[in-house]
Motif scaffolding. Structure first.
Motif, PDB file in Angstrom:
ATOM      1  N   PHE A  86       1.016  -1.272  -0.037  1.00  0.00           N
ATOM      2  CA  PHE A  86      -0.068  -0.102  -0.257  1.00  0.00           C
ATOM      3  C   PHE A  86       0.917   1.205   0.022  1.00  0.00           C
ATOM      4  O   PHE A  86       1.979   1.005   0.459  1.00  0.00           O
ATOM      5  N   ASP A  87       0.220   2.394  -0.306  1.00  0.00           N
ATOM      6  CA  ASP A  87       0.835   3.407  -0.563  1.00  0.00           C
ATOM      7  C   ASP A  87       1.802   3.965   0.880  1.00  0.00           C
ATOM      8  O   ASP A  87       1.441   3.777   1.714  1.00  0.00           O
ATOM      9  N   ALA A  88       2.881   3.931   1.137  1.00  0.00           N
ATOM     10  CA  ALA A  88       3.270   4.413   1.646  1.00  0.00           C
ATOM     11  C   ALA A  88       3.315   5.821   2.190  1.00  0.00           C
ATOM     12  O   ALA A  88       3.044   5.970   3.666  1.00  0.00           O
ATOM     13  N   SER A  89       2.529   6.940   1.626  1.00  0.00           N
ATOM     14  CA  SER A  89       3.562   8.051   2.202  1.00  0.00           C
ATOM     15  C   SER A  89       1.241   8.473   2.706  1.00  0.00           C
ATOM     16  O   SER A  89       1.253   8.888   3.356  1.00  0.00           O
ATOM     17  N   LEU A  90       0.704   8.011   1.999  1.00  0.00           N
ATOM     18  CA  LEU A  90      -0.802   7.993   2.008  1.00  0.00           C
ATOM     19  C   LEU A  90      -1.106   6.856   3.619  1.00  0.00           C
ATOM     20  O   LEU A  90      -1.791   7.671   4.567  1.00  0.00           O
ATOM     21  N   SER A  91      -0.330   5.680   4.127  1.00  0.00           N
ATOM     22  CA  SER A  91      -0.638   4.612   5.287  1.00  0.00           C
ATOM     23  C   SER A  91       0.209   6.222   5.710  1.00  0.00           C
ATOM     24  O   SER A  91      -0.587   5.331   6.936  1.00  0.00           O
ATOM     25  N   ARG A 143       0.105   8.866   6.404  1.00  0.00           N
ATOM     26  CA  ARG A 143      -0.093  10.185   6.462  1.00  0.00           C
ATOM     27  C   ARG A 143      -1.274   9.635   7.929  1.00  0.00           C
ATOM     28  O   ARG A 143      -1.872  10.288   8.795  1.00  0.00           O
ATOM     29  N   LEU A 144      -1.726   8.386   7.491  1.00  0.00           N
ATOM     30  CA  LEU A 144      -2.917   7.747   7.972  1.00  0.00           C
ATOM     31  C   LEU A 144      -2.652   7.750   9.390  1.00  0.00           C
ATOM     32  O   LEU A 144      -3.190   7.936  10.940  1.00  0.00           O
ATOM     33  N   ARG A 145      -1.085   7.569   9.746  1.00  0.00           N
ATOM     34  CA  ARG A 145      -1.151   6.937  11.180  1.00  0.00           C
ATOM     35  C   ARG A 145      -0.582   7.897  11.885  1.00  0.00           C
ATOM     36  O   ARG A 145      -0.849   8.092  13.286  1.00  0.00           O
ATOM     37  N   SER A 146      -0.217   9.473  11.051  1.00  0.00           N
ATOM     38  CA  SER A 146      -0.061  10.378  11.903  1.00  0.00           C
ATOM     39  C   SER A 146      -0.917  10.687  12.658  1.00  0.00           C
ATOM     40  O   SER A 146      -1.445  10.757  13.371  1.00  0.00           O
ATOM     41  N   SER A 147      -2.717  10.582  11.739  1.00  0.00           N
ATOM     42  CA  SER A 147      -3.273  11.035  12.095  1.00  0.00           C
ATOM     43  C   SER A 147      -4.227  10.439  12.852  1.00  0.00           C
ATOM     44  O   SER A 147      -4.597  10.608  14.046  1.00  0.00           O
ATOM     45  N   ASP A 155     -15.210   1.845  17.117  1.00  0.00           N
ATOM     46  CA  ASP A 155     -13.671   2.190  16.806  1.00  0.00           C
ATOM     47  C   ASP A 155     -12.714   2.590  15.526  1.00  0.00           C
ATOM     48  O   ASP A 155     -12.093   3.685  14.843  1.00  0.00           O
ATOM     49  N   GLY A 156     -13.414   1.660  14.891  1.00  0.00           N
ATOM     50  CA  GLY A 156     -13.128   1.979  13.428  1.00  0.00           C
ATOM     51  C   GLY A 156     -13.686   2.727  13.202  1.00  0.00           C
ATOM     52  O   GLY A 156     -12.494   3.575  12.173  1.00  0.00           O
ATOM     53  N   VAL A 157     -14.474   2.978  13.187  1.00  0.00           N
ATOM     54  CA  VAL A 157     -15.585   4.342  12.357  1.00  0.00           C
ATOM     55  C   VAL A 157     -15.029   5.636  12.494  1.00  0.00           C
ATOM     56  O   VAL A 157     -14.274   6.504  11.994  1.00  0.00           O
ATOM     57  N   GLU A 158     -14.549   5.461  13.900  1.00  0.00           N
ATOM     58  CA  GLU A 158     -13.758   6.720  14.569  1.00  0.00           C
ATOM     59  C   GLU A 158     -12.497   6.687  13.992  1.00  0.00           C
ATOM     60  O   GLU A 158     -12.149   7.933  13.579  1.00  0.00           O
ATOM     61  N   ALA A 159     -11.591   6.085  14.095  1.00  0.00           N
ATOM     62  CA  ALA A 159     -10.023   5.940  13.161  1.00  0.00           C
ATOM     63  C   ALA A 159     -10.813   6.514  11.238  1.00  0.00           C
ATOM     64  O   ALA A 159     -10.370   7.840  11.227  1.00  0.00           O
ATOM     65  N   LEU A 160     -11.694   5.675  11.237  1.00  0.00           N
ATOM     66  CA  LEU A 160     -12.151   6.338   9.424  1.00  0.00           C
ATOM     67  C   LEU A 160     -12.536   7.571   9.014  1.00  0.00           C
ATOM     68  O   LEU A 160     -11.744   8.153   8.537  1.00  0.00           O
ATOM     69  N   THR A 161     -12.943   8.587  10.259  1.00  0.00           N
ATOM     70  CA  THR A 161     -13.888   9.683  10.890  1.00  0.00           C
ATOM     71  C   THR A 161     -11.994  10.863  10.639  1.00  0.00           C
ATOM     72  O   THR A 161     -12.320  11.520  10.129  1.00  0.00           O
ATOM     73  N   VAL A 162     -11.608  10.287  11.567  1.00  0.00           N
ATOM     74  CA  VAL A 162      -9.802  10.404  11.987  1.00  0.00           C
ATOM     75  C   VAL A 162      -9.719  11.102  10.128  1.00  0.00           C
ATOM     76  O   VAL A 162      -9.113  12.237   9.749  1.00  0.00           O
ATOM     77  N   VAL A 163      -8.959   9.684  10.006  1.00  0.00           N
ATOM     78  CA  VAL A 163      -8.426   9.649   8.999  1.00  0.00           C
ATOM     79  C   VAL A 163      -8.692  10.637   7.592  1.00  0.00           C
ATOM     80  O   VAL A 163      -8.211  12.257   6.373  1.00  0.00           O
ATOM     81  N   LEU A 164     -10.060  10.699   7.900  1.00  0.00           N
ATOM     82  CA  LEU A 164     -10.954  11.393   6.601  1.00  0.00           C
ATOM     83  C   LEU A 164     -10.904  12.736   6.452  1.00  0.00           C
ATOM     84  O   LEU A 164     -10.985  13.903   5.928  1.00  0.00           O
ATOM     85  N   ARG A 165     -10.871  12.963   7.522  1.00  0.00           N
ATOM     86  CA  ARG A 165     -11.157  14.281   8.125  1.00  0.00           C
ATOM     87  C   ARG A 165     -10.132  15.246   7.660  1.00  0.00           C
ATOM     88  O   ARG A 165      -9.822  16.439   7.096  1.00  0.00           O
ATOM     89  N   ASP A 166      -8.837  14.603   7.976  1.00  0.00           N
ATOM     90  CA  ASP A 166      -7.397  15.199   7.790  1.00  0.00           C
ATOM     91  C   ASP A 166      -7.064  15.095   6.832  1.00  0.00           C
ATOM     92  O   ASP A 166      -6.249  16.338   5.780  1.00  0.00           O
TER      93      ASP A 166
END
Ligand code: HGY
Ligand code: MN
Ligand code: MN
Ligand code: MN
Length: 419
Positions: free
Chosen positions: A339-344, A346-350, A404-415
């Motif tokens: 998977f795309d390293a820079s996108l992943s 970004r997800l990890r830092s969000s 928890d998964g929805v919360e994580a997805l919401t955070v990464v999508l917001r950013d």
């Protein structure tokens, strides 16, 4: 209201009740009351019901819904435009599948839109929630058919000619469902609209359970493929045909199943003959033909292809020994997907900024994100599956982990949405 747990823009009690609501909508759809498993196959009545549900839920959120030339559904928050943030998954299942594989990613995406809208987030680029068609390949035999058609990973005419076990072609099934089939194929316009694709999925394994984590980020998809073994012998009477006169395709097939297991163990890979068609399928008739599909996967691409080559040689000898004709064709092969390293990242830092722990893990399961990765930046989030069981009615995910998964997805999508 932000979540006390993570500061994410979600109201967990609201999220939990919305999750219950959407989940109960889907609960019985396509469910076999005897096994408890789901039979949700593309372009069937069950699928059309799921498509209607998806469109209704999207419209309730003010999203505009369209279906692309390949039958994938897109629900847009904002005018469709290039470089959008795209999330979602699939609603179809394997035969007797579980409730979470696919639908969890679609429900989570819709609930993330709810949370972002409730938090007053104003996206600087459009967001789309996607429902990919025939991800499991359960009806027409080719997994990720909707994303493969879109990216050109499968030839359109080959796909349209694929048939289900009743002999209905994809073209006929689409037409009967009211979707023009003649336009299927590469969809550069749809691909241009995907700036990034983030898919949330139930984990199909126990990495998160063993690490006692509820959410994770995918690193890669292991190489995997599907091969069609066709054994053609001679149908005849089960009682009056002497053994010496038989050309029974079941015999070399049975030997090949055992050999596949032995070769897989030697290659640290996995092989499955999970789909078998015996024609005619009677007790007192020697079949004339056996069609079987091999699913082979492993950590190392060369190991998988060598294993299948060895198995094919074994099968040719076994078939010849019984006077049976063998044809082996490779239906699909997906090399390792990183998977795309820079996108992943970004997800990890969000997630880190929202104090959501999320380990990184590989998967041996294929996904549309794995097909799209060849063309656009993609990443995946996984939600804990306590038993790891999937492609089975016993697939599980605890509601709190799903939230928890929805919360994580919401955070990464917001950013991603607010540049
Ligand atoms: O087959 C797979 O790995 C995926 O679940 N479709
Ligand atoms: Mn899936
Ligand atoms: Mn699956
Ligand atoms: Mn008879």
């Amino acid at each position: 209201m932000a979540s006390a747990r993570s500061g994410a823009p979600v109201d967990r009690p609201v999220l939990r009740s919305s999750f219950d609501g959407l989940w109960s909508d889907l609960d019985g759809v396509g469910r076999d009351p005897r096994s408890g498993g789901y039979d949700r196959f593309s372009w069937t009545g069950v699928d059309l019901g799921l498509r209607e549900w998806f469109a209704a839920e999207a419209s309730r959120r003010g999203l505009s819904v369209e279906t692309d030339r390949n039958g994938n559904q897109w629900a847009w928050w904002g005018e469709p435009a290039d470089g959008a943030v795209v999330t979602g998954s699939h609603l179809d299942s394997v035969p007797g599948g579980g409730a979470f594989d696919g639908p969890l990613g679609v429900v989570a995406a819709l609930l993330a839109v709810d949370a972002l809208q409730a938090a007053g987030v104003e996206p600087t680029r459009p967001l789309a929630v996607v429902n990919f068609v025939e991800e499991e390949g359960a009806r027409f035999g080719l997994a990720c058919l909707g994303s493969r058609l879109m990216t050109g990973a499968v030839d359109a005419s080959h796909a349209l000619a694929l048939t289900d076990d009743d002999g209905t072609s994809l073209a006929e099934a689409m037409t009967r469902a009211g979707h023009a089939a003649e336009h299927v194929g590469v969809d550069e316009a749809a691909l241009a609209r995907i700036g990034v694709f983030v898919e949330l999925h139930v984990e199909q394994g126990r990495h998160l359970a063993l690490g006692d984590e509820s959410v994770g980020v995918a690193s890669s998809i292991l190489p995997h493929g599907r091969w069609h073994f066709c054994f053609e012998g001679e149908g005849n009477h089960a009682g009056t045909t002497r053994l010496v006169d038989r050309h029974d395709p079941m015999l070399p097939f049975a030997e090949v199943v055992g050999a596949a297991r032995r070769l897989a163990a030697e290659a640290q890979a996995v092989t499955t003959f999970g789909r078998v068609r015996v024609d005619p399928n009677g007790t007192n008739a020697i079949p004339s033909r056996v069609d079987a599909w091999l699913d082979a996967r492993g950590a190392e691409q060369g190991g998988v292809t060598r294993l299948v080559d060895d198995l094919q040689r074994f099968a040719e000898e076994a078939a010849a020994g019984h006077g049976v004709r063998l044809t082996v064709t490779n239906d699909s092969f997906t090399p390792v997907v990183d998977f795309d390293a820079s996108l992943s990242d970004r997800l990890r830092s969000s997630l880190g900024a929202a104090s959501i722990a999320a380990p990184t893990l590989p998967t041996a399961a294929g996904h549309d994100a794995g097909i799209l990765a060849a063309r656009v930046p993609t990443a995946m989030l996984f939600v804990r599956n306590p038993t790891g069981v999937s492609h089975s009615p016993y697939e599980q995910a605890d509601e709190s982990d799903c939230v928890d998964g929805v919360e994580a997805l919401t955070v990464v999508l917001r950013d991603l949405l607010v540049q």
